[in-house]
Design an enzyme around this catalytic site. Structure first.
Site, PDB file in Angstrom:
ATOM      1  N   LYS B  64       0.858  -1.201   0.000  1.00  0.00           N
ATOM      2  CA  LYS B  64       0.000   0.000   0.000  1.00  0.00           C
ATOM      3  C   LYS B  64       0.889   1.244   0.000  1.00  0.00           C
ATOM      4  O   LYS B  64       1.890   1.303   0.715  1.00  0.00           O
ATOM      5  CB  LYS B  64      -0.900  -0.024   1.233  1.00  0.00           C
ATOM      6  CG  LYS B  64      -2.002   1.039   1.223  1.00  0.00           C
ATOM      7  CD  LYS B  64      -2.897   0.885   2.461  1.00  0.00           C
ATOM      8  CE  LYS B  64      -4.003   1.930   2.494  1.00  0.00           C
ATOM      9  NZ  LYS B  64      -4.823   1.829   3.729  1.00  0.00           N
ATOM     10  N   SER B 139      -9.754   2.077   2.669  1.00  0.00           N
ATOM     11  CA  SER B 139      -8.869   2.811   1.778  1.00  0.00           C
ATOM     12  C   SER B 139      -7.910   1.926   0.990  1.00  0.00           C
ATOM     13  O   SER B 139      -7.404   2.335  -0.052  1.00  0.00           O
ATOM     14  CB  SER B 139      -8.042   3.810   2.601  1.00  0.00           C
ATOM     15  OG  SER B 139      -7.189   3.120   3.505  1.00  0.00           O
ATOM     16  N   SER B 163      -9.867  -0.295   6.826  1.00  0.00           N
ATOM     17  CA  SER B 163      -9.249  -0.149   5.496  1.00  0.00           C
ATOM     18  C   SER B 163      -8.543  -1.391   4.960  1.00  0.00           C
ATOM     19  O   SER B 163      -8.172  -1.430   3.785  1.00  0.00           O
ATOM     20  CB  SER B 163      -8.255   1.018   5.511  1.00  0.00           C
ATOM     21  OG  SER B 163      -8.950   2.241   5.551  1.00  0.00           O
TER      22      SER B 163
END
Ligand SMILES: [Zn+2]
Lengths: 502, 488
Positions: B64, B139, B163
Site C-alpha cells: 500500500k 482505503s 481499510s
C-alpha cells in the site's frame, strides 16, 4: 514602538499599583541526543546537518522519548521541591510555523512531569524571597528561521527565509512560576534574582549549558499591575527575547512603567506578546493576532504515558548534587565569612571566580582578597563585569602561589596581574619579560641597606639604640632603591642584623 | 522452491502489471528493478544452498502506497506527495526485504487512507476485479484488488477503521488488522496514530498468517509497539485447517444486524455461523451496547488526530509547493494545502480542527474518548464469555463507483462493523464467506479476538475457509470472472 514619553515614573507606579510577575524559563537540556530521535545536539553545527526523518517530521516518522531527558526533568523537578507526577503524558501543541517541522510541538499540557514546587532566591540585601513554582514540563525546541533582506532580520519585509532544523527536537524543560506577588519595588530585582538562581541550580545539576547568549536558557516575563484596592490581577503582557539577567530586570521595570502610564490615563492593557529590545532597553509589541491562539492540545498518541516509579524518583533524589544554596552555606563556613561578607562577594560576581581560583591551588582568603579588592577595582575602572576581566582563575592562582613561595612581593604581583590584564601572557612569561623577580641576593640587598643607613645616619642611630620601629623608614628607602623587587621582610631582617653588628 | 519460480514471481508479475493494470488500476507505481534485485538475492541463497530468509522468500508482494520505501515513490494517494521519494524504509518495508519478499510496487488507496472506496485517490479510482464498475473497498482498495486480479499473491494494507477488512470483504480476499501495536507503525504515513495498524492481505488465511509473522513484532522506533512475543498465528492457521473448532466459543454481536444490512449479506453471515457450529464451535449471542456509538466516536477521534498529523504538509520541506511569487510563507502554506488535499481530506481536517478547539474539546474529542473506553469494556465483557466475536465485515457488497461519492454519511456506514475493533485496539480480520445471493458479489465474515490473541481468529478463519472451500468445490477467488489483464 512605545516612546519614552509614555512611561510613568517608577516611584509613581509603585505608589499606585502592585506588580504581579509570572516567569517562564525554557532551558535546553545538554543531552547528547535530541528529545525524540538520535540526532546530536552540538551548538553551532553547520545548518541542517543534525537532522533525520524524525526531527524533520517526515511522513511516517515517529518519536521515541530520550530517557535521559526524562531523568533530567525529574531531577530539575526534585531540585525545585516539586511533586513528581505518578503518571503523565506528552501533548501536541498545534500551530503552524515554518521552523516547526510537524506544525505541532510535542509538549506537555495538563499533565506536567513536575508541579507545585518552590525556589528560594537571594536578593541583593541578603534577604530570601520564595518563588512558588507552578510546573516544570518537557517539550521539544523548534528550528531556527533566518530572514534575509528587509528590515533587521524580521520576517515582515524579508525577501526570503532560510530554515535550520538542527535545533528542532532539542529537549527543553519549561519552568513556570505561580504568580509572584508582594515584591513591591523589588519586582525587577526578584525577576533577575530568580532567573539567576535558576541558572545556578541548573548548572549545579549539570543538565544544561544555561547560556542565555546562546539561547540554552530563555526567559519570558509576564508582567501585570493591579491597583492597590484590586482583588483580581490586571491584564498581563508576555515579554520574550530577554537574553541576559540585566535584560530580565530592565524588561520588567520597563513594562511596569509602560503599563502604569496606560492605566493612569484610563487605558487598558492589551494581552499580547512583546519583544525586548536590547539596544533601546524597551519592549515592543509583537504582531497582534485578531483571535486568541487556540493550540488544540490533545494527548500525543504516538507516545506512551510516562509513569516514573517511586523507587526511581527516590534514586534520583538521592543522587542530586550539592545544590547552590547548600554549597553557599558550606563555602561561607569554610571561608569563615559573615553573611554580609559572603553576600558582598556574591553580589560582586566573585563567588565562582574565587571557587575556581581555590580549585587552581590558591588559599581561599588570598583568592577572595584579590577578586573583591584589586580586581573588582580594575573591573570598575574598565566598566566590565568581574568575570569579563581578561584574567583566568588559574593565572591568578599562579600569581598567588608565587607570592607564597616568596618569588613575588605584593607590589610585584600587582604588576604581574596588570601584565595579565594587558594581555601579555602567562604570569611566568610576564615576570621574565618585565624582569620582575624578587631580589633575593643578600649581597645586593646588603649594599642597598648600607647605602640607605649611610644616607640617614640619625635613623640608623635610633635603630642601634633599640628603636626597632624606626627600621620602617630604611625598609622604604631600600624598596625604592630596588624598585620594589625586594622582599620587605628580608630587607627588615638585614637592616636589624646590620645595626646589631655595628 | 525452484529458482525458476522465484524469477517468474518477481520479474514476470511486475512486467504483467506494467502491461495490464489499466482495467483495475491497483498500482500507482511498479518497482520492477528493486523487486528483481531482491529476487536475485533469493536466487543466490537458493543457489548457494542457504536457508531461505523466510517461508515467503521470493514470493512477491504489493505494498500500500502509505508505507515508506527508500528510493521508491510514496504518495499516500495524495497530490501533496506526488513526487516524494522517501529517504528511509518503514519498519514493515525493512522486514519484508529481510524476509526476501520482492515488493512489486505500490498500490492505490484513498488519499491518506481516508475513505472506503479508493475513489478518494488523487490518481483515479481502483476497480473491483469482480465487477469493474464496482469499488474495491477502501482505503486499501489497491492492495485487495491486486490480490483478486492475481497481480500479486500477497499484499500489505493499513487499517484505521476498516481499510484492510472492508476491501478484503468486497474483493473476496483475506484481510487482517492485527492487535494495535502488533506491527510497527514506523514509516506508515499517519492518518490516525491511535488507530492505524498495518496488516497482511492474502488470498488464503495461511498466506496471511505467514505474512503476519514476517511483519509483526516489537520495534524500538514505534513507542506504541508492544514488546511481547508475536502471537502464534501460523501455528493457529495450520491447526484451523484441520477443520475442528470443538471447544471454541463464538459470540455473535447482536448490535451488528438489522436495518442497513443487505439480505444477501445477512444470509451469507447466517450460513457462515451455521458452518462454524457444524465445525464444533459453540455459538452464543452477545450484546455490546455501546457499539452503536462507535461510528460517531470514530469520526471524531480519527479526524482530530488527522488534523494534527497532516499539519506537516506545508510546502516547506517536501512534497507539493504552490509557487506564489512575492507571497509569504503563510500564503504559500495555505495555497499548497488548498491545492494538494482532496475534498475528503479537507473535510476531515476541518472536523478534527473543530473537535479539538477550546470550548468544543470536551464535548467532542473528550466525549469520543469516553465512548472508546466504554467500547473497550464491551469487548472485555464479551470476551469473558467467548473466545472470538463474529459479524459481517461490512453491511453491503461492493457498491458502484460514484454511488456514494456525494454522500459522505452513507460512505462512512461502510465502516459500521469494523470501527469497534479499531477503537478497542483488538485484532480483527475478514475472511470470504461466499457470494451474495443479491448480486453475486463477495461477502466477508469478520472475526474479532482479544488483544494479542490474534491466533484465535486465525484458527477460526482457517477452519471456516477450509470447510467453505470444500463445500464450494474450491476457493471463492477461483470464481472471479476473467479479466482482460488476467487472460493476457
Ligand atoms: Zn533527528
Amino acid at each position: 514602538m512605545t516612546s519614552v514619553a509614555d512611561l510613568m515614573a517608577y516611584d509613581e507606579v509603585l505608589d499606585r499599583f502592585d506588580p504581579v510577575l509570572g516567569l517562564e524559563v525554557h532551558t535546553e537540556l545538554n543531552t547528547q541526543t535530541k528529545m525524540f530521535c538520535g540526532c546530536t545536539t552540538t551548538f553551532g553545527a553547520e545548518q541542517n546537518t543534525q537532522t533525520c526523518p524524525i526531527c524533520l517530521g517526515l511522513p511516517g516518522a515517529l518519536p521515541v522519548v530520550n530517557a535521559v531527558g526524562i531523568e533530567s526533568a525529574i531531577r530539575i523537578g526534585l531540585a525545585l521541591n516539586c511533586e513528581i507526577a505518578q503518571w503523565c503524558r506528552f501533548a501536541r501543541k498545534n500551530y503552524f510555523y515554518p521552523d516547526m517541522p510537524k506544525n505541532f510541538q510535542t509538549s506537555q499540557y495538563d499533565e506536567p512531569i513536575a508541579f507545585n514546587g518552590w525556589l528560594d532566591v537571594l536578593l541583593d540585601d541578603g534577604s530570601v524571597f520564595r518563588v512558588e513554582i507552578e510546573r516544570a514540563h518537557m517539550e521539544e525546541d523548534t528550528g531556527k528561521s533566518l530572514h534575509v533582506g528587509g528590515s533587521a532580520g524580521r520576517i515582515h519585509g524579508a525577501e526570503y527565509s532560510l530554515l535550520d532544523y538542527n535545533r528542532a527536537g532539542v529537549p527543553l524543560i519549561e519552568i513556570v512560576t505561580k504568580p509572584i506577588t508582594g515584591t513591591g519595588e523589588r519586582a525587577p530585582e526578584v525577576a533577575r534574582a530568580y532567573v539567576s538562581a535558576l541558572r545556578d541550580l541548573l548548572r549545579a545539576l549539570n543538565v544544561s549549558d544555561v547560556r542565555m547568549d546562546q539561547g540554552s536558557l530563555r526567559c519570558d516575563a509576564n508582567v501585570s499591575l493591579m491597583t492597590k484596592d484590586a482583588t483580581e490581577f490586571g491584564t498581563r503582557t508576555e515579554t520574550k527575547n530577554v537574553n541576559s539577567l540585566r535584560s530580565v530586570e530592565r524588561a520588567v521595570r520597563f513594562e511596569m512603567c509602560r503599563q502604569g502610564a496606560i492605566l493612569a490615563t484610563g487605558g487598558s492593557i492589551l494581552q499580547e506578546t512583546r519583544h525586548y529590545e536590547e539596544v533601546s532597553q524597551s519592549t515592543r509589541s509583537g504582531r497582534i493576532k485578531e483571535t486568541a491562539e487556540d493550540y488544540r492540545y490533545f494527548p500525543e498518541p504516538d507516545l506512551v504515558p510516562i509513569a516514573p516509579s517511586r523507587e526511581w524518583v527516590e534514586q534520583l533524589r538521592a543522587t542530586l548534587p550539592e545544590l547552590p544554596w547548600e554549597r553557599n552555606n558550606r563555602l561561607k563556613a569554610d571561608w569563615n565569612l559573615s553573611d554580609e561578607e559572603f553576600r558582598d562577594l556574591v553580589n560582586a560576581g566573585a563567588l565562582e571566580l574565587i571557587v575556581a581560583t581555590v580549585d587552581a591551588g590558591a588559599p581561599a582568603d588570598e583568592a577572595r582578597s584579590w577578586w573583591v579588592a584589586y580586581l573588582t577595582q580594575q573591573a570598575n575602572t574598565r566598566g566590565v563585569e568581574l568575570a569579563e576581566l581578561p584574567i583566568t582563575p588559574a593565572r591568578l592562582a599562579r600569581v598567588i602561589v608565587l607570592i607564597a613561595e616568596g618569588k613575588l612581593t605584593t607590589t610585584l604581583a600587582r604588576q604581574v596581574v596588570d601584565g595579565v590584564l594587558a594581555g601579555e601572557g602567562e604570569p611566568d612569561e610576564i615576570i621574565a619579560a618585565r624582569g620582575l623577580a624578587v631580589v633575593s641576593d643578600d649581597s645586593a640587598l646588603l649594599a642597598a641597606v648600607d647605602e640607605a643607613l649611610a644616607e640617614q645616619p640619625d635613623i640608623a642611630e635610633k635603630i642601634r639604640s633599640g628603636k626597632v620601629a624606626a627600621a620602617g623608614a630604611i625598609v622604604g628607602a631600600v624598596m625604592k632603591k630596588t624598585k620594589g623587587q625586594a622582599d620587605a621582610k628580608r630587607v627588615r631582617e638585614l637592616i636589624l642584623e646590620r645595626c646589631a653588628e655595628q | 522452491m525452484s529458482s525458476d519460480l522465484t524469477r517468474f514471481t518477481a520479474a514476470e508479475l511486475a512486467a504483467k502489471i506494467q502491461a495490464g493494470d489499466g482495467e483495475v488500476h491497483a498500482f500507482l507505481h511498479v518497482a520492477a528493478e528493486k523487486a528483481r534485485e531482491v529476487a536475485r538475492g533469493v536466487d543466490a541463497d537458493v543457489a548457494a544452498g542457504r536457508e531461505p530468509a523466510s517461508p515467503l522468500a521470493g514470493v512477491p508482494l504489493a505494498l500500500k502506497d502509505v508505507v515508506t520505501t527508500e528510493g521508491i515513490p510514496t504518495t499516500a494517494g495524495s497530490r501533496m506527495l506526488e513526487h516524494w521519494v522517501p529517504p528511509y524504509d518503514a519498519t514493515v518495508t525493512a522486514r519484508l526485504y529481510q524476509a526476501g519478499i520482492p515488493i512489486l510496487g505500490k498500490t492505490n488507496m484513498d488519499e491518506f487512507a481516508m475513505g472506503s472506496s479508493t475513489e478518494n485517490s488523487a490518481y483515479g479510482p481502483t476497480h473491483n476485479p469482480w465487477a469493474l464498475d464496482r469499488i474495491p473497498g477502501g482505503s486499501g482498495g489497491g492492495s485487495a484488488a491486486a490480490l483478486a486480479a492475481f497481480q500479486a499473491p500477497l499484499a500489505i494494507g493499513t487499517d484505521t477503521g476498516g481499510s484492510i477488512r472492508q476491501p478484503g470483504s468486497v474483493t473476496g480476499t483475506v484481510g487482517v488488522k492485527p492487535t494495535y501495536g502488533g506491527v510497527s507503525r514506523y514509516g506508515l504515513v499517519a492518518f490516525s496514530s491511535s488507530l492505524d495498524q498495518a496488516g497482511p492481505c492474502a488470498r488464503t488465511v495461511l498466506d496471511a498468517a505467514l505474512l503476519h509473522e514476517v511483519i509483526a513484532g516489537h520495534d524500538r522506533m514505534d513507542s506504541t509497539s508492544i514488546d511481547a512475543p508475536v502471537p502464534p498465528v501460523v501455528e493457529a492457521a495450520r491447526q484451523g485447517l484441520s477443520g475442528d473448532l470443538s471447544g471454541v466459543r463464538v459470540g455473535i454481536v447482536r448490535e451488528f444486524s438489522g436495518e442497513g444490512y443487505e439480505t444477501g449479506v445477512t444470509a451469507s453471515f447466517e450460513a457462515a455461523v451455521k458452518q462454524l457450529t457444524v465445525l464444533g464451535a459453540e455459538v452464543v449471542e452477545v450484546s455490546c451496547p455501546h457499539f452503536g456509538y462507535a461510528l460517531p466516536a470514530y469520526y471524531l477521534i480519527a479526524p482530530s488526530e488527522c488534523s494534527s498529523n497532516l499539519a506537516r504538509f506545508d510546502a516547506m520541506r517536501y512534497g507539493l509547493r504552490v509557487q506564489l511569487p512575492g507571497a509569504g510563507a503563510e500564503e504559500v502554506m495555505s495555497a499548497t494545502r488548498e491545492a494538494g488535499f482532496g475534498a475528503e481530506v479537507k473535510r476531515r481536517i476541518m472536523i478534527g480542527t473543530y473537535a479539538l478547539s477550546s470550548g468544543y474539546y470536551d464535548a467532542y474529542y473528550g466525549q469520543a474518548q469516553k465512548v472508546r473506553t466504554l467500547i473497550k469494556r464491551d469487548f472485555d465483557a464479551a470476551f469473558a464469555g467467548v473466545d472470538v466475536l463474529v459479524s459481517p465485515t461490512t453491511p453491503t457488497t461492493a457498491f458502484k463507483i460514484g454511488e456514494r461519492v456525494g454522500n459522505p454519511m452513507s460512505m462512512y456506514l461502510a465502516d459500521l462493523c469494523t470501527v469497534p475493533a479499531s477503537l478497542a485496539g483488538v485484532p480483527a480480520m475478514s475472511v470470504p464467506s461466499g457470494l451474495s445471493a443479491d448480486d453475486g458479489l463477495p461477502v466477508g465474515l469478520q472475526i474479532m479476538a482479544p488483544a494479542l490473541q490474534d491466533h484465535r481468529m486465525y484458527r477460526v478463519a482457517a477452519a471456516y475457509e477450509s470447510a467453505r472451500d470444500a463445500a464450494d468445490g474450491g476457493p471463492l477467488i477461483n470464481r472471479i470472472p476473467e479479466l482482460e489483464a488476467v487472460k493476457a
